[in-house]
Design a protein around this motif. Sequence first.
Motif, mmCIF file in Angstrom:
data_model
loop_
_atom_site.group_PDB
_atom_site.id
_atom_site.type_symbol
_atom_site.label_atom_id
_atom_site.label_comp_id
_atom_site.label_asym_id
_atom_site.label_seq_id
_atom_site.Cartn_x
_atom_site.Cartn_y
_atom_site.Cartn_z
ATOM 1 N N LEU A 192 1.237 -1.168 -0.209
ATOM 2 C CA LEU A 192 0.025 0.033 0.021
ATOM 3 C C LEU A 192 0.898 1.326 -0.180
ATOM 4 C CD1 LEU A 192 -2.619 -0.952 2.673
ATOM 5 C CD2 LEU A 192 -3.139 -0.172 0.436
ATOM 6 N N PRO A 193 0.311 2.318 -0.487
ATOM 7 C CA PRO A 193 1.062 3.731 -0.261
ATOM 8 C C PRO A 193 1.444 3.838 1.178
ATOM 9 C CG PRO A 193 -0.784 4.057 -1.624
ATOM 10 C CD PRO A 193 -1.083 2.744 -0.827
ATOM 11 N N ILE A 194 2.607 4.629 1.420
ATOM 12 C CA ILE A 194 3.088 4.893 2.722
ATOM 13 C C ILE A 194 2.211 5.670 3.503
ATOM 14 C CG2 ILE A 194 4.996 6.452 3.932
ATOM 15 C CD1 ILE A 194 6.914 5.745 1.917
ATOM 16 N N GLN A 195 1.165 6.657 2.878
ATOM 17 C CA GLN A 195 0.322 7.152 3.761
ATOM 18 C C GLN A 195 -0.801 6.241 4.474
ATOM 19 O OE1 GLN A 195 1.058 7.610 0.777
ATOM 20 N NE2 GLN A 195 1.550 9.682 0.210
ATOM 21 N N SER A 196 -1.153 4.974 4.049
ATOM 22 C CA SER A 196 -1.934 4.045 4.545
ATOM 23 C C SER A 196 -1.395 3.495 6.154
ATOM 24 C CB SER A 196 -2.052 2.839 3.776
ATOM 25 O OG SER A 196 -2.906 3.138 2.509
ATOM 26 N N PHE A 197 -0.074 3.741 6.276
ATOM 27 C CA PHE A 197 0.529 3.281 7.318
ATOM 28 C C PHE A 197 0.663 4.401 8.690
ATOM 29 C CE2 PHE A 197 1.920 0.205 3.966
ATOM 30 C CZ PHE A 197 1.562 -0.759 4.597
ATOM 31 N N GLN A 198 0.553 5.296 8.178
ATOM 32 C CA GLN A 198 1.096 6.735 8.869
ATOM 33 C C GLN A 198 0.061 6.923 10.108
ATOM 34 O OE1 GLN A 198 2.104 9.773 6.314
ATOM 35 N NE2 GLN A 198 4.138 8.743 5.933
ATOM 36 N N SER A 199 -0.929 6.258 10.256
ATOM 37 C CA SER A 199 -1.981 6.275 11.338
ATOM 38 C C SER A 199 -1.868 5.147 12.211
ATOM 39 C CB SER A 199 -3.355 6.561 10.772
ATOM 40 O OG SER A 199 -3.564 7.517 10.244
ATOM 41 N N LEU A 200 -0.923 4.248 11.692
ATOM 42 C CA LEU A 200 -0.633 2.900 12.502
ATOM 43 C C LEU A 200 -0.331 3.256 13.933
ATOM 44 C CD1 LEU A 200 -1.060 -0.265 11.576
ATOM 45 C CD2 LEU A 200 1.674 -0.075 11.492
#
Length: 324
Positions: free
Chosen positions: A160-168
């Motif tokens: 997935l794009p990096i943005q998908s992990f930045q709320s992890l």
Amino acid sequence: MELSSCLELQSLSSLAKLRFLESLRLHDLPNLEYIESYSAKDMMLGSSVEGLQIFPRLVFIALYSLPNLKGWFTPLGETVSDDNQISSNKESQHSSLLFPVLKYLVITNCPELTSFPNCLKLTDLTLCLFNERLRITETPTSPKLEQVTIDNLTGLQHLLPIQSFQSLTLLTLRFNSEVESLNDFRQILCDCFSSLQTIEISLCSKIRTVFGGLSYLDSLNSLTLGNLPVLNLANEEIDENNEDESVGLGSLCHTLRHLHISYCGALVTFPKWMRKLTSLQQLKVMGCSPVLKERCQNPTGEDWPNIRHILSVSITERKYNNLT
């Protein structure tokens, strides 16, 4: 809905007509290649004309031991790239119709699966024994993951794009028999997990060091390590004598508050650099070796000066049952 051990099943025709379906579990279907017998184009164009969402109530999907599964849709009438992703602008345009409320996705032992439709509301992802080429179809809007459980961090680079992990907030790494140090994944951890608060690492048979790979995580406050048979904190490349407390540990000196360790038999000492973890409030160790237990005795233990600044310390020795 659960389907298992249907040996001849190759597709699930018209599954999308089950509009009230909330949970789907598929496992041990050795000949299943595509879940839907329709192509993505046909299904989503048909639904958009009718004004219908596809799987409007489906919240949970689990795919277990599907050795020949290649994708959700049959690639009929589509252009399929080398990595088996369906390259269709129409799929992106109508992505809001598909899985509009799906939050939980589990994929385990599906070695041929290299593409999965986008899930805009996905928050919890579990991957184990998966193909590193697996991609979730990219659209202008990507999901914001909150929890990820995985056995191979390398597979996240293109999933997935990096943005998908930045709320992890929670990352669980387990069942990995190859990785020896989290330093191997430092760049991935730095790029993807800026908001990560909790990491759990367990059942990784070769991992020896962890702290160096976590030093760039600015929000990490809880670390759990379990069943890591060769973990030894004395192997960490941290200069104990450097007056700059952040050297080798980075932000962990000021953010890590909870450290839980269980059944790590090679752990026999808490090194001097533990004193640099000035924000650590809780140290809980279960199933430790007798040597570590002795070294941490208050106030006589050799390692006690390295952990006495921690507000709550609990260390219990592993119990062995005598079988007669």
